[in-house]
Design an enzyme around this catalytic site. Structure first.
Site, short mmCIF file in Angstrom:
data_model
loop_
_atom_site.label_atom_id
_atom_site.label_comp_id
_atom_site.label_asym_id
_atom_site.label_seq_id
_atom_site.Cartn_x
_atom_site.Cartn_y
_atom_site.Cartn_z
N LYS A 288 0.81 -0.98 0.15
CA LYS A 288 0.15 0.07 -0.02
C LYS A 288 0.82 1.17 -0.09
CE LYS A 288 -4.32 1.76 2.15
NZ LYS A 288 -5.27 1.61 3.35
N GLU A 370 -19.75 -6.08 10.48
CA GLU A 370 -20.47 -5.06 11.24
C GLU A 370 -21.68 -6.14 12.00
OE1 GLU A 370 -19.12 -2.76 7.88
OE2 GLU A 370 -19.91 -4.43 7.97
N ARG A 398 -25.71 -2.21 7.59
CA ARG A 398 -25.37 -3.63 7.57
C ARG A 398 -25.63 -4.78 8.86
NH1 ARG A 398 -19.78 -3.87 4.20
NH2 ARG A 398 -20.85 -5.10 2.95
#
Length: 627
Positions: A288, A370, A398
């Site tokens: 990254k 979640e 969610r």
């Protein structure tokens, strides 16, 4: 390796000649490395000018170039998970000159969106949806007899979600013709990327190996014991150099890990895989922030950038609501050993950094899960802990079933600290917290609070924590009025609002503004022009029926303000209260209308929904003229 963000647009002649992936595919393979270098340099410049997601895009430059080089996009479908990493994709698909305006009202969206480009095959923003969407596309191709490739790109964080594994399981069962690429930037497995692994992956992805594998299967399946031995031997060999056994068990043919920054190897491997059929899984390893040293060293800090010009001129910023929550959580944890903090992979965004360091034994980052976060909190509450779930409004959607079934139905003692409530600006409709008041206030047992400033947020968090049962405090992104939170913590009177301004008029068309949360500041400004009364309602549930009745009795017009959908929101709660009490009084509702609010600055979005002071004043005066 770049070490600073260029202030002037770099010279990128090769990249500038690419106006679509078709142009890219005209280049010889030996020029792709230079395309990657120029693309990375352009990203440094453009994101520096516009702000936006940064490190993730730098990490997938080679992958993006290789995918558009090998596959015939947009005829072949390419689905990006979340979309943080899709900036290089946007540059290569005809949006290069718009990139300095990304996330602005007149520029591209922050995430892939179907309305913006044919190359954006699926609208994303939330995590872990790519495999399900790509599977649906692949099954549609099969059903319609179309020969098209379908590719899903998912990160190592997103693949931890249950939805991703549900999709993998179904894809393997369907034997779907699709490719899933795992973009893994976790350095713990980087040792697997080496010469031997590269050689074996190239063999495994070749047509020769696949043909031999298929032929051997036909022969050996007649001798079950021999076939099982051969299959286990192959899995063992792959398992020695790659963590692919799990995906093989799902029914995928696993390849990798491959160096995600080796453009030559990526192109060769993808070409091989494009000629295979069935469920294929390619595991690549990337870094990254690749190519920009500060982002490589701090990929979390460089996940997104503010525009360079605004960052340089910015002074000391006010604490955000997230900061207020983070400080409160640590203060409360020091006072109560039962407290536990839970986050679904949003430690930095929800500001649990200090808490995670000071109370590691009571800190739970459940990854992008979640649903699990909410039911985990329910389990903790069952055994006497006091869980606090820090979650964005758009992500709590969610876990709605878990909120109802596992927490509220059992009346468990869980506090929800709901961040990014309301409109969130440049991230756009995928990330707006536009519906939480509507979907929360209909749930029995649940207390719902809306702080109007930073101190109110702190006191409401304490109030919700002390309440014996489920409670939610929803607060906006960024800073508020700048109110300094008190060191002390106190419980607010349950279900009671407070008067902030009383109209001095004794006759005439008197107005009362009932503000829920952040719009209170604008309400007070408008009230000065109208000599209106203003109430900070504080609670959406239980709502202050007595205050509503008093205001309706003494005013000619009630105006409700909320940064939430007006359908079913706080204004609807006021109307329901009036109906229950048999009160008749004109009411003007102001909030988010029944449409999606596109990406723009927060101020521009408030203008769009007429919550800014100028339009709010005009709307009230117009309504008064009809009374």
């Amino acid at each position: 390796m770049f070490t600073e963000i260029p202030s002037l647009r770099p010279e990128t002649p090769l990249l500038d000649a690419i106006n679509s992936p078709a142009d890219l595919r005209e280049l010889p393979p030996e020029q792709l490395q230079e395309v990657c270098r120029q693309l990375r340099e352009f990203l440094l410049y453009s994101v520096g000018q516009s702000g936006g997601h940064f490190a993730a895009g730098l990490g997938v430059v080679e992958l993006t170039v290789a995918l558009h080089y090998v596959f015939s996009t947009p005829d072949d479908q390419l689905v990006w998970d979340v979309g943080h990493q899709a900036y290089p994709h946007k540059v290569l698909t005809g949006r290069r000159e718009q990139m300095t305006k990304i996330r602005r009202e007149d520029g591209p969206a922050a995430f892939p969106t179907r309305d913006e480009s044919d190359y954006d095959t699926f609208g994303v923003g939330h995590s872990s949806t790519s495999i399900s969407a790509a599977l649906g596309m692949a099954l549609a191709h099969r059903q319609q007899g179309r020969e098209q490739d379908t590719v899903a790109v998912i990160g190592d964080g997103a693949i931890t979600a249950g939805m991703a594994f549900e999709a993998l399981n179904h894809a393997g069962h369907e034997k779907a013709d699709m490719l899933v690429i795992l973009n893994d930037n976790d350095m713990s497995i980087s040792n697997n990327v080496g010469a031997l692994n590269k050689y074996l992956t190239r063999i495994w992805s070749s047509k020769t190996y696949s043909a031999m594998r298929a032929g051997s299967k036909k022969v050996l399946e007649k001798i079950p014991a021999a076939w099982e031995f051969a299959r286990r031997t192959e899995e063992h060999m792959k398992g020695m150099v790659a963590p692919g056994t799990l995906f093989e068990e799902f029914g995928f043919n696993y390849f990798g890990p491959v160096d995600g920054h080796d453009i030559e190897e990526l192109v060769k491997t993808l070409r091989n895989l494009s000629e295979l059929k069935g469920p294929r899984f390619l595991h690549i390893v990337t870094r990254k922030g690749k190519g920009f040293l500060p982002a490589e060293q701090d990929p979390i800090g460089y996940h997104a950038l503010k525009p360079v010009a605004s960052s340089a001129s910015a002074g000391k910023s006010k604490p955000t609501y997230s900061n207020v929550f983070g400080e409160w959580l640590c203060d409360m944890a020091a006072a109560d050993q039962r407290l536990a903090g839970i986050t679904p992979a949003m430690r930095e965004g929800s500001d649990l950094i200090r808490f995670s360091h000071e109370y590691p034994d009571r800190y739970y980052d459940v990854a992008i899960a979640e649903q699990h976060a909410v039911t985990l909190a329910a389990g903790l509450a069952c055994e006497g802990s006091k869980p606090v779930v820090a979650i964005y409004s758009t992500f709590l959607q969610r876990a709605y079933d878990q909120l109802i079934h596992d927490v509220a139905l059992q009346n468990l003692d869980v506090l929800f600290a709901i961040d990014r409530a309301g409109l969130v600006g440049e991230d756009g409709p995928t990330h707006h917290g536009a519906y939480d008041l509507s979907y929360l206030r209909c749930i029995p047992n649940l207390v719902v609070m809306t702080p109007s400033d930073e101190n109110e947020c702190r006191q409401m968090l304490y109030t919700g924590y002390q309440f014996e049962g489920p409670a939610a405090v929803r607060y906006p992104r960024g800073s508020g009025t700048g109110a300094v939170p008190e060191n002390t913590m106190r419980s607010l009177p349950m279900g009671k609002g407070r008067m902030m301004r009383e109209s001095a008029a004794e006759a005439g068309k008197r107005v009362a503004i009932l503000a829920f949360g952040a719009p209170l500041a604008n309400a007070l400004q408008v009230a000065e022009s109208l000599d209106a009364s203003v109430a900070d309602m504080r609670f959406v549930k239980p709502i202050d029926h007595q205050l509503i009745a008093e205001l309706a009795a003494n005013h000619d017009l009630l105006v409700t303000l909320e940064e939430n959908a007006t359908m079913g929101g706080a204004g609807s709660a006021v109307l329901e209260s009036m109906a229950e009490q048999g009160i008749a009084c004109p009411v003007l509702l102001r909030g988010i209308p029944d449409r999606y609010i596109e990406h723009a600055s927060p101020a521009r979005q408030w203008q769009d929904i007429q919550l800014d002071t100028e339009q709010l004043l005009a709307a009230i005066e117009q309504r008064l003229s009809r009374i």
